[in-house]
Write an enzyme that holds these catalytic residues in place. Structure first.
Site: not given
Ligand code: HEM
Ligand SMILES: *[C@@H]1O[C@H](CO)[C@@H](O)[C@H](O)[C@H]1NC(C)=O
Ligand SMILES: *[C@@H]1O[C@H](CO)[C@@H](O)[C@H](O)[C@H]1NC(C)=O
Length: 318
Positions: A66-67, A72, A74, A88, A94, A164, A246
């Site tokens: 998210h950063d 970028g 930063d 942010e 966030n 996204p 995994d």
């Molecule tokens: C492709 C588009 C992506 C979307 C639409 C997306 C969306 C989301 C959403 C909606 C959540 C849950 C947040 C919540 O309910 O509070 C989430 C959690 C998470 N996202 Fe993504 N994400 C994306 C890509 C990524 C990427 C690129 C990464 C890291 C490389 C990532 C890592 C994570 C992780 C690790 C969590 C769990 C965080 C936690 O348990 O605190 N996500 N994401």
């Protein structure tokens, strides 16, 4: 005579080019001389935090993502709101969702103490903490590029626009990544970050009640803790092994058991399905591509050289 001074001019120009190039790019050895203890210190604090709460590894990985997607890598995401800073942290993706800020504060405190001076940027701390989190949860290791500096601004609007959303379909996901210089393969590999961590009910409610490309027993299982009304912040694991890095995220997509609409979109609509299938069968390939794409994501628009600053407190501009 003339040719000798031409030679010297050329050497001078080459030197300049080298200096310019090295100040504009990152290096894994950036702190080797100024603070050799920086990396072991970050690793120690991350390991302790993950041992205390496994989910923290996921939260720290997400903070770096998210950063990087907002102007970028930063550390803009770490700035608290002030009269000048539209934080942010208050952007939709966030608010009540991004976490791990206290662990970052603790890392910054420990690193500055170990270095004897504030030489390590908050942006680099985020990048290293993300890598160390993945390793702590059993995932791949990679060399983190270093030398980022910290922003003096934040942009909530941009965070709302550029991070996204879980409701996006494949074309929208591809274009948010493209905007950051990341391709479709990066999108699929990095989405594999959802092999760890949790999501709140409101981010997948529509999917588990209304979508058809979902395994029905999986849908009812998720409905048990995510009611049609209320329970917005109830958590579900993003994959069945949410504390283990995994390929279960990908095997689940193949079984139509992706939790978020955006997760399942990677397997439901064509061009990315083959890659999902191949990661589901080949952990080495996923690991290798994930590591490579993390380095690429970490290289998004870094501030270097004299740009920005090294913050004394990650939450505030100096
Ligand atoms: C492709 C588009 C992506 C979307 C639409 C997306 C969306 C989301 C959403 C909606 C959540 C849950 C947040 C919540 O309910 O509070 C989430 C959690 C998470 N996202 Fe993504 N994400 C994306 C890509 C990524 C990427 C690129 C990464 C890291 C490389 C990532 C890592 C994570 C992780 C690790 C969590 C769990 C965080 C936690 O348990 O605190 N996500 N994401
Ligand atoms: C934030 O980003 C938006 C969208 O790119 C831009 O229009 C706006 O000027 C930026 N605001 C600040 C304070 O930089
Ligand atoms: C499911 O779709 C219907 C019709 O579009 C809509 O009225 C309803 O709010 C949706 N339910 C959920 C839980 O999203």
């Amino acid at each position: 005579m003339a040719s000798s001074s031409l030679f010297h001019l050329c050497v001078f120009v080459m030197c300049l080019v080298t200096i310019t190039a090295s100040s504009a790019s990152l290096s894994p050895n950036y702190y080797d001389y100024t603070c050799p203890k920086a990396l072991p210190t970050i690793k120690r604090v991350v390991e302790a935090a993950v041992q205390q709460e496994r989910r923290m590894g996921a939260s720290l990985l997400r903070l770096h993502f998210h950063d990087c997607f907002v102007n970028g890598c930063d550390a803009s995401i770490l700035l608290d709101a002030t009269s000048n800073i539209d934080s942010e942290k208050n952007a939709l993706p966030n608010a009540n969702s991004a976490r791990g800020f206290k662990v970052i504060d603790q890392i910054k405190y420990e690193v500055d103490k170990a270095c004897g001076a504030p030489v390590v940027s908050c942006a680099d701390i985020l990048a290293v903490a993300a890598r160390d989190s993945v390793v702590a949860l059993g995932g791949p290791k990679w060399n983190v590029q270093l030398g980022r500096r910290d922003s003096t601004t934040a942009n909530r609007t941009l965070a709302d626009n550029d991070i996204p959303s879980p409701f996006m379909d494949l074309p929208a996901l591809i274009s948010t990544f493209q905007k950051q210089g990341l391709n479709t393969k990066d999108l699929v590999a990095l989405s594999g970050g959802h092999t760890i961590g949790f999501a709140q009910c409101f981010t997948f409610r529509e999917r588990i009640y209304n979508e058809t490309n979902i395994d029905s027993s999986f849908a009812s299982q998720r409905q048990a803790t995510c009611p049609i009304n209320g329970g917005n912040s109830n958590l579900s694991p993003l994959d069945p092994t949410s504390a283990k890095f995994d390929v279960a995220y990908f095997t689940n997509l193949v079984k139509q058991k992706g939790l978020l609409h955006s997760d399942q979109a990677l397997y439901s609509s064509g061009s990315t399905s083959e890659l999902v299938k191949s990661y589901s069968k080949n952990a080495d390939a996923f690991w290798k591509d994930f590591a490579k794409s993390m380095v690429k994501m970490g290289n998004i628009k870094p501030l270097t050289g004299k740009q920005g600053q090294i913050r004394l407190n990650c939450r505030k501009v100096n």
